[in-house]
Write an enzyme that holds these catalytic residues in place. Sequence first.
Site, PDB file in Angstrom:
ATOM      1  CG  HIS A 111      20.128  -9.877 -26.364  1.00 10.27           C
ATOM      2  ND1 HIS A 111      20.877  -8.578 -26.429  1.00 10.27           N
ATOM      3  CD2 HIS A 111      18.823  -9.268 -26.536  1.00 10.27           C
ATOM      4  CE1 HIS A 111      20.192  -7.458 -26.356  1.00 10.27           C
ATOM      5  NE2 HIS A 111      18.809  -7.910 -26.461  1.00 10.27           N
ATOM      6  CG  ASP A 148      24.133 -12.882 -28.736  1.00 11.33           C
ATOM      7  OD1 ASP A 148      23.130 -12.664 -28.079  1.00 11.33           O
ATOM      8  OD2 ASP A 148      25.200 -12.321 -28.960  1.00 11.33           O
ATOM      9  CG  HIS A 206      23.335  -5.145 -23.828  1.00 10.36           C
ATOM     10  ND1 HIS A 206      23.935  -4.510 -24.991  1.00 10.36           N
ATOM     11  CD2 HIS A 206      22.874  -6.426 -24.258  1.00 10.36           C
ATOM     12  CE1 HIS A 206      23.623  -5.296 -25.973  1.00 10.36           C
ATOM     13  NE2 HIS A 206      22.895  -6.431 -25.459  1.00 10.36           N
ATOM     14  CG  ASP A 222      26.180  -8.675 -25.480  1.00  9.72           C
ATOM     15  OD1 ASP A 222      27.405  -9.360 -25.337  1.00  9.72           O
ATOM     16  OD2 ASP A 222      25.282  -8.820 -26.155  1.00  9.72           O
ATOM     17  CG  HIS A 255      29.637  -9.893 -28.129  1.00 10.68           C
ATOM     18  ND1 HIS A 255      29.034  -9.236 -28.799  1.00 10.68           N
ATOM     19  CD2 HIS A 255      28.832 -10.585 -27.396  1.00 10.68           C
ATOM     20  CE1 HIS A 255      27.956  -9.341 -28.908  1.00 10.68           C
ATOM     21  NE2 HIS A 255      27.485 -10.161 -28.068  1.00 10.68           N
TER      22      HIS A 255
HETATM   23 ZN   LIG Z   1      25.571 -10.743 -27.531  1.00 14.18          ZN
HETATM   24 ZN   LIG Z   2      23.165  -8.525 -25.950  1.00 13.45          ZN
END
Ligand SMILES: [Zn+2]
Ligand SMILES: [Zn+2]
Length: 305
Positions: free
Chosen positions: A64, A66, A139, A210, A268
């Site tokens: 992802h 980020d 996730h 995550d 996070h």
């Molecule tokens: Zn993230």
């Molecule tokens: Zn993520």
Amino acid sequence: MVIKLVILGSGGTVPTLSRNLPAMAIQCDGLLFLFDCGEGTQLQLMRARLSMGKLECICISHLHGDHVTGLPGLLMTLGQIPRERPLLICGPPGITEYTEGTRRLLGFQYQYPVEMLETSGGVVYQEGPLRIEAAPAEHSCFTLAYALIEAERPGRFLIEEAERLGIPAGPLYGRLQSGQAVTLPDGRTVQPSAVMGPPRRGRKIVYATDTRPAERVIQFARGADVLIHDGMFDDDLKDQAQMKWHSTVVQAAQVARQAQAGRLLLTHLSSRYYADAPLAEQARQVFPATTVARDLMEIDVPMYK
Ligand SMILES: [Zn+2]
Ligand SMILES: [Zn+2]
């Protein structure tokens, strides 16, 4: 060995002025390990006064944006720093395509060897007393949690015991300490266990974001000295957390409690939160040794005596 964690980015999804995107460094004596590389990570490394040239390994949790948009920039800068040791970059399937694809499109070369490792879990790094293991989290896309694990160290040499047994001081002490049995001048044999204390446990640091709260993360984080876990939402937003494949701070605290972790660091965090205290309070009802991560926070993980 000194083991120190430095939170480089404690935010998630979008950055704020006080929380950068996900990244965490672990310094082990002269080596530096990086977990995730959100946008701006190279600047955070500079702010934390961590030397990029010491980077040994970059572990990416998932693809992802980020968590990975800081990688091309960091690798370009690293290209300016002389180094001979290879740099290991590991992550889930797709990490090579992302890393190599951006490098090719942006037209830069590495001046040092880069090793890519795609994995679905298992040992990704092993050098001396340190190893890094990966295991799947839970996730919306395939995500790895990581554990940095220090090997058990031999017990203390019990000098009083050695004297009591009449072992002459000198090379025999060294052989016993290295795990060999020795024969004394009078013919007696002494086993190392007779003069060594119990082995001293190594440290374990687990990074899991995550992720939703997951049984497999609990198993993987078992006995961690420090667990760094997704704590994106407060407990009133359980449905959001479930829907977006993240955890609430209370769920993270339950994971830490069930894993019997030493302490929990929530990371996070959603950009909607400015104050840490209400989040910490909720989590501490379940797991008192909880801290809400802040950018540039440093945590020493002491050695077991
Ligand atoms: Zn993230
Ligand atoms: Zn993520």
